[in-house]
Design a protein around this motif. Structure first.
Motif, short mmCIF file in Angstrom:
data_model
loop_
_atom_site.label_atom_id
_atom_site.label_comp_id
_atom_site.label_asym_id
_atom_site.label_seq_id
_atom_site.Cartn_x
_atom_site.Cartn_y
_atom_site.Cartn_z
N HIS A 1 40.28 19.64 37.82
CA HIS A 1 40.08 20.32 39.03
C HIS A 1 39.91 21.90 38.77
O HIS A 1 39.25 22.70 39.54
CB HIS A 1 41.21 20.33 39.73
CG HIS A 1 41.90 18.80 40.22
ND1 HIS A 1 41.12 18.23 41.08
CD2 HIS A 1 42.90 18.19 39.72
CE1 HIS A 1 41.53 16.96 41.18
NE2 HIS A 1 42.78 16.88 40.51
N LEU A 2 40.29 22.46 37.57
CA LEU A 2 40.14 24.00 37.35
C LEU A 2 39.95 23.92 36.07
O LEU A 2 40.29 23.10 34.99
CB LEU A 2 41.66 24.56 37.44
CG LEU A 2 42.41 24.49 38.71
CD1 LEU A 2 43.71 24.85 38.59
CD2 LEU A 2 41.75 25.18 39.73
N LYS A 3 38.90 24.86 35.82
CA LYS A 3 38.45 25.21 34.39
C LYS A 3 39.51 25.92 33.29
O LYS A 3 39.38 25.48 32.01
CB LYS A 3 37.02 26.09 34.46
CG LYS A 3 36.20 25.25 35.01
CD LYS A 3 34.93 26.33 35.29
CE LYS A 3 33.75 25.56 36.29
NZ LYS A 3 32.84 26.55 36.37
N SER A 4 40.10 26.69 34.01
CA SER A 4 41.07 27.63 33.17
C SER A 4 42.03 28.42 34.00
O SER A 4 41.69 28.21 35.19
CB SER A 4 40.28 28.28 32.03
OG SER A 4 39.41 29.33 33.02
N SER A 5 43.05 28.99 33.30
CA SER A 5 43.65 30.12 34.00
C SER A 5 42.92 31.15 34.96
O SER A 5 43.01 31.42 35.82
CB SER A 5 44.87 30.52 33.49
OG SER A 5 45.92 29.66 33.28
N GLN A 6 41.83 31.53 34.01
CA GLN A 6 40.84 32.53 34.46
C GLN A 6 40.19 32.00 36.03
O GLN A 6 40.03 32.45 36.62
CB GLN A 6 39.74 32.73 33.83
CG GLN A 6 38.64 33.64 34.00
CD GLN A 6 39.27 35.27 34.16
OE1 GLN A 6 40.18 35.53 33.64
NE2 GLN A 6 38.42 36.08 34.56
N ASP A 7 39.83 30.62 35.90
CA ASP A 7 39.29 29.92 37.20
C ASP A 7 40.19 29.96 38.13
O ASP A 7 39.91 30.22 39.42
CB ASP A 7 38.69 28.56 36.52
CG ASP A 7 38.24 27.78 37.67
OD1 ASP A 7 37.38 28.49 38.70
OD2 ASP A 7 38.27 26.44 37.84
N LEU A 8 41.68 29.79 37.80
CA LEU A 8 42.73 29.63 38.94
C LEU A 8 42.62 31.00 39.46
O LEU A 8 42.79 31.25 40.90
CB LEU A 8 43.88 29.22 38.24
CG LEU A 8 45.01 29.28 39.24
CD1 LEU A 8 45.13 28.46 40.43
CD2 LEU A 8 46.42 28.89 38.68
N LYS A 9 42.93 32.19 38.51
CA LYS A 9 42.95 33.71 39.07
C LYS A 9 41.86 33.77 39.99
O LYS A 9 41.82 34.58 41.15
CB LYS A 9 43.06 34.42 37.88
CG LYS A 9 44.50 34.18 37.31
CD LYS A 9 44.78 35.25 36.24
CE LYS A 9 46.05 34.91 35.33
NZ LYS A 9 47.13 34.93 36.49
N THR A 10 40.68 33.44 39.51
CA THR A 10 39.38 33.73 40.23
C THR A 10 39.35 33.11 41.60
O THR A 10 39.12 33.76 42.91
CB THR A 10 37.98 33.24 39.53
OG1 THR A 10 37.87 33.96 38.48
CG2 THR A 10 36.84 33.36 40.45
N ARG A 11 39.83 31.82 41.79
CA ARG A 11 39.98 31.23 43.01
C ARG A 11 41.03 31.67 43.89
O ARG A 11 40.88 31.93 45.07
CB ARG A 11 40.39 29.80 42.85
CG ARG A 11 39.18 28.98 42.20
CD ARG A 11 39.60 27.38 42.02
NE ARG A 11 38.61 26.77 41.33
CZ ARG A 11 37.97 25.80 41.54
NH1 ARG A 11 37.92 25.76 43.26
NH2 ARG A 11 36.97 25.26 41.39
N ILE A 12 42.18 32.27 43.25
CA ILE A 12 43.12 32.78 44.18
C ILE A 12 42.58 34.30 44.58
O ILE A 12 42.92 34.66 45.82
CB ILE A 12 44.43 33.09 43.27
CG1 ILE A 12 45.14 31.65 42.65
CG2 ILE A 12 45.34 33.92 43.93
CD1 ILE A 12 46.14 32.01 41.74
N ALA A 13 41.91 35.01 43.86
CA ALA A 13 41.30 36.30 44.33
C ALA A 13 40.41 36.13 45.40
O ALA A 13 40.36 36.81 46.48
CB ALA A 13 40.79 37.11 43.30
N LEU A 14 39.57 34.92 45.39
CA LEU A 14 38.56 34.95 46.38
C LEU A 14 39.36 34.27 47.78
O LEU A 14 38.88 34.70 48.89
CB LEU A 14 37.65 33.71 45.99
CG LEU A 14 36.58 34.03 45.01
CD1 LEU A 14 35.79 32.72 44.41
CD2 LEU A 14 35.79 35.21 45.41
N LEU A 15 40.40 33.51 47.51
CA LEU A 15 41.18 33.08 48.66
C LEU A 15 41.77 34.33 49.46
O LEU A 15 41.71 34.71 50.48
CB LEU A 15 42.44 32.32 48.37
CG LEU A 15 43.34 32.05 49.30
CD1 LEU A 15 42.63 31.12 50.54
CD2 LEU A 15 44.49 31.02 48.65
#
Length: 189
Positions: free
Chosen positions: A46-60
């Motif tokens: 579902h997620l590429k990496s912790s960087q991807d998770l952080k990007t998604r949280i930032a966009l949210l």
């Protein structure tokens, strides 16, 4: 095989909640795996990496902030709009400190273009139309407002204003009065 019920959206929401609880820097794929009691590897579908998770949280976070700001600005102008806009940022930061940090996360150009950052800039510029500023002063004013809002709230959340009187709410109100006065009397270059 992915665990039933886990989606990128659900993990992003859980990551945002985790960021509010323990801090944005601590919102990682490993921490989410512990929260859902799954192996880290199972989240990588579902997620590429912790960087991807952080990007998604930032966009949210940027989207949530933009929605709140748009609601607060509806039908307002001048100082009323400035105050409403500023209070949205401050209130959001107090309610969601991890997400507030996430909203300042450096996004790659593609993610930034897809996010709500542009809406924030448009709303800030809309507020400034009530102050009769031309370019490049409007850009300077956008940067000033962002610096004051983020700087004040960051210091306040860190406890920087809790050691002396007056109350930080009083200082916040005075800072907004001062910004309004400055914007109405912007200095010539």
């Amino acid at each position: 095989m992915a665990r039933a019920g886990l989606t990128a959206e659900r993990l992003t929401q859980a990551g945002a909640e985790l960021a509010d609880e323990v801090g944005f820097d601590q919102a990682t794929v490993s921490a989410l795996a512990r929260r859902f009691d799954v192996k880290v590897a199972s989240l990588y579908s579902h997620l590429k990496s912790s960087q991807d998770l952080k990007t998604r949280i930032a966009l949210l976070a940027l989207e949530e902030l933009a929605d709140r700001a748009a609601d607060a600005l509806a039908g307002r102008s001048g100082k009323d709009a400035l105050t409403a806009f500023a209070n949205v940022y401050r209130d959001y930061a107090h309610e969601h400190p991890g997400r507030f940090d996430a909203a300042r996360f450096r996004l790659d150009p593609e993610a930034a273009a897809a996010g709500a950052g542009g809406r924030h800039a448009q709303m800030t510029r809309a507020i400034l139309r009530g102050y009769d500023l031309s370019e490049p002063d409007r850009t300077h004013a956008v940067r000033l407002l962002g610096s004051v809002f983020h700087g004040y709230v960051s210091l306040e959340l860190a406890g920087g204003f809790s050691h002396s009187a007056p109350d930080s709410q009083e200082s916040w109100s005075r800072a907004l009065d001062a910004l309004d006065a400055l914007l109405r009397n912007w200095p010539a270059p």
